[in-house]
Design a protein around this motif. Structure first.
Motif, PDB file in Angstrom:
ATOM      1  N   GLN A   3      58.403 -32.132  58.635  1.00  0.00           N
ATOM      2  CA  GLN A   3      57.399 -32.716  57.763  1.00  0.00           C
ATOM      3  C   GLN A   3      58.033 -33.864  56.979  1.00  0.00           C
ATOM      4  OE1 GLN A   3      58.001 -29.118  57.447  1.00  0.00           O
ATOM      5  NE2 GLN A   3      56.644 -29.009  59.225  1.00  0.00           N
ATOM      6  N   LEU A   4      57.250 -34.908  56.777  1.00  0.00           N
ATOM      7  CA  LEU A   4      57.709 -36.083  56.054  1.00  0.00           C
ATOM      8  C   LEU A   4      56.758 -36.362  54.891  1.00  0.00           C
ATOM      9  CD1 LEU A   4      58.405 -38.440  59.103  1.00  0.00           C
ATOM     10  CD2 LEU A   4      59.992 -36.865  58.007  1.00  0.00           C
ATOM     11  N   VAL A   5      57.325 -36.680  53.746  1.00  0.00           N
ATOM     12  CA  VAL A   5      56.522 -37.048  52.584  1.00  0.00           C
ATOM     13  C   VAL A   5      57.082 -38.333  52.007  1.00  0.00           C
ATOM     14  CG1 VAL A   5      55.729 -36.387  50.300  1.00  0.00           C
ATOM     15  CG2 VAL A   5      55.951 -34.646  52.083  1.00  0.00           C
ATOM     16  N   GLU A   6      56.250 -39.383  51.989  1.00  0.00           N
ATOM     17  CA  GLU A   6      56.666 -40.665  51.418  1.00  0.00           C
ATOM     18  C   GLU A   6      56.252 -40.736  49.951  1.00  0.00           C
ATOM     19  OE1 GLU A   6      55.018 -41.883  55.606  1.00  0.00           O
ATOM     20  OE2 GLU A   6      54.392 -40.585  53.968  1.00  0.00           O
ATOM     21  N   SER A   7      57.001 -41.504  49.201  1.00  0.00           N
ATOM     22  CA  SER A   7      56.661 -41.782  47.807  1.00  0.00           C
ATOM     23  C   SER A   7      57.327 -43.077  47.393  1.00  0.00           C
ATOM     24  CB  SER A   7      57.103 -40.631  46.891  1.00  0.00           C
ATOM     25  OG  SER A   7      58.506 -40.467  46.944  1.00  0.00           O
ATOM     26  N   GLY A   8      56.929 -43.571  46.226  1.00  0.00           N
ATOM     27  CA  GLY A   8      57.609 -44.726  45.660  1.00  0.00           C
ATOM     28  C   GLY A   8      56.881 -46.039  45.784  1.00  0.00           C
ATOM     29  N   GLY A   9      55.742 -46.057  46.430  1.00  0.00           N
ATOM     30  CA  GLY A   9      54.994 -47.304  46.515  1.00  0.00           C
ATOM     31  C   GLY A   9      54.408 -47.694  45.173  1.00  0.00           C
ATOM     32  N   GLY A  10      53.779 -48.840  45.156  1.00  0.00           N
ATOM     33  CA  GLY A  10      53.163 -49.304  43.919  1.00  0.00           C
ATOM     34  C   GLY A  10      52.936 -50.791  43.954  1.00  0.00           C
ATOM     35  N   LEU A  11      52.794 -51.363  42.776  1.00  0.00           N
ATOM     36  CA  LEU A  11      52.522 -52.790  42.629  1.00  0.00           C
ATOM     37  C   LEU A  11      53.774 -53.495  42.142  1.00  0.00           C
ATOM     38  CD1 LEU A  11      50.450 -55.128  42.534  1.00  0.00           C
ATOM     39  CD2 LEU A  11      49.969 -54.441  40.171  1.00  0.00           C
ATOM     40  N   ALA A  12      54.101 -54.610  42.773  1.00  0.00           N
ATOM     41  CA  ALA A  12      55.240 -55.419  42.351  1.00  0.00           C
ATOM     42  C   ALA A  12      54.855 -56.885  42.431  1.00  0.00           C
ATOM     43  CB  ALA A  12      56.457 -55.135  43.229  1.00  0.00           C
ATOM     44  N   GLN A  13      55.535 -57.685  41.655  1.00  0.00           N
ATOM     45  CA  GLN A  13      55.337 -59.126  41.745  1.00  0.00           C
ATOM     46  C   GLN A  13      56.258 -59.697  42.823  1.00  0.00           C
ATOM     47  OE1 GLN A  13      55.956 -60.714  37.797  1.00  0.00           O
ATOM     48  NE2 GLN A  13      53.777 -60.523  37.340  1.00  0.00           N
ATOM     49  N   ALA A  14      55.902 -60.838  43.348  1.00  0.00           N
ATOM     50  CA  ALA A  14      56.761 -61.516  44.312  1.00  0.00           C
ATOM     51  C   ALA A  14      58.138 -61.723  43.689  1.00  0.00           C
ATOM     52  CB  ALA A  14      56.149 -62.843  44.723  1.00  0.00           C
ATOM     53  N   GLY A  15      59.158 -61.417  44.480  1.00  0.00           N
ATOM     54  CA  GLY A  15      60.526 -61.497  43.986  1.00  0.00           C
ATOM     55  C   GLY A  15      61.026 -60.197  43.382  1.00  0.00           C
ATOM     56  N   GLY A  16      60.133 -59.237  43.183  1.00  0.00           N
ATOM     57  CA  GLY A  16      60.512 -57.969  42.591  1.00  0.00           C
ATOM     58  C   GLY A  16      61.025 -56.974  43.611  1.00  0.00           C
ATOM     59  N   SER A  17      61.194 -55.743  43.148  1.00  0.00           N
ATOM     60  CA  SER A  17      61.773 -54.701  43.991  1.00  0.00           C
ATOM     61  C   SER A  17      60.991 -53.398  43.873  1.00  0.00           C
ATOM     62  CB  SER A  17      63.233 -54.427  43.574  1.00  0.00           C
ATOM     63  OG  SER A  17      64.040 -55.564  43.733  1.00  0.00           O
ATOM     64  N   LEU A  18      61.054 -52.625  44.928  1.00  0.00           N
ATOM     65  CA  LEU A  18      60.537 -51.261  44.950  1.00  0.00           C
ATOM     66  C   LEU A  18      61.452 -50.438  45.839  1.00  0.00           C
ATOM     67  CD1 LEU A  18      56.673 -51.765  45.472  1.00  0.00           C
ATOM     68  CD2 LEU A  18      57.769 -50.839  43.422  1.00  0.00           C
ATOM     69  N   ARG A  19      61.510 -49.137  45.590  1.00  0.00           N
ATOM     70  CA  ARG A  19      62.258 -48.247  46.467  1.00  0.00           C
ATOM     71  C   ARG A  19      61.341 -47.142  46.947  1.00  0.00           C
ATOM     72  NH1 ARG A  19      67.526 -44.430  45.298  1.00  0.00           N
ATOM     73  NH2 ARG A  19      65.940 -43.177  44.231  1.00  0.00           N
ATOM     74  N   LEU A  20      61.225 -47.022  48.248  1.00  0.00           N
ATOM     75  CA  LEU A  20      60.434 -45.974  48.859  1.00  0.00           C
ATOM     76  C   LEU A  20      61.333 -44.810  49.256  1.00  0.00           C
ATOM     77  CD1 LEU A  20      58.139 -48.080  51.245  1.00  0.00           C
ATOM     78  CD2 LEU A  20      57.862 -47.594  48.805  1.00  0.00           C
ATOM     79  N   SER A  21      60.763 -43.613  49.197  1.00  0.00           N
ATOM     80  CA  SER A  21      61.492 -42.413  49.595  1.00  0.00           C
ATOM     81  C   SER A  21      60.732 -41.692  50.690  1.00  0.00           C
ATOM     82  CB  SER A  21      61.656 -41.465  48.407  1.00  0.00           C
ATOM     83  OG  SER A  21      62.364 -42.070  47.350  1.00  0.00           O
ATOM     84  N   CYS A  22      61.474 -41.107  51.613  1.00  0.00           N
ATOM     85  CA  CYS A  22      60.898 -40.290  52.676  1.00  0.00           C
ATOM     86  C   CYS A  22      61.688 -38.986  52.703  1.00  0.00           C
ATOM     87  CB  CYS A  22      60.993 -41.004  54.023  1.00  0.00           C
ATOM     88  SG  CYS A  22      60.463 -40.012  55.445  1.00  0.00           S
TER      89      CYS A  22
END
Length: 120
Positions: A3-22
């Motif tokens: 089983q896989l569960v993703e998280s960590g998405g959201g809204l960011a501005q151009a040039g910004g960062s996000l980290r997704l987890s699986c």
């Protein structure tokens, strides 16, 4: 079964960062690779990055090279996608999937996906 569960998405501005987890659970002993893919409404799901489970060797789509990094926390059975210098065209639903057993098996066991939105 895995089983896989993703998280960590959201809204960011151009040039910004996000980290997704699986987070991976279940029969992990036969996992060959874990991959990140993304999909925009009306388009096919496209490859973003992948990592071999046994040695963490990574591969990337040209569109994300030098901006995204895939990594793994062994203790947490979690695969991350660090996304830097985000662009509006990175906006999509991001999914993680796994290959079981060998490279010839298609990716499957998809998670529910996590939305990433990048504003300009």
């Amino acid at each position: 079964q895995v089983q896989l569960v993703e998280s960590g998405g959201g809204l960011a501005q151009a040039g910004g960062s996000l980290r997704l987890s699986c987070t991976v659970s279940g029969r992990t002993d036969r996992i060959y690779a874990v991959g990140w893919f993304r999909q925009v409404a009306g388009k096919d799901r496209e490859f973003v990055a992948a990592m071999l489970w046994i040695n963490q060797r990574a591969s990337y789509a040209d569109s994300v090279k030098n901006r995204f990094i895939i990594s793994r926390d062994h203790a947490k059975n979690t695969v991350y996608l660090q996304m830097d210098n985000l662009k509006p065209e990175d906006t999509a639903i991001y999914y993680c999937g796994i290959k079981m057993g060998s490279s010839s098996v298609p990716y499957g066991s998809w998670g529910q996906g996590t939305q990433v939105t990048v504003s300009s």
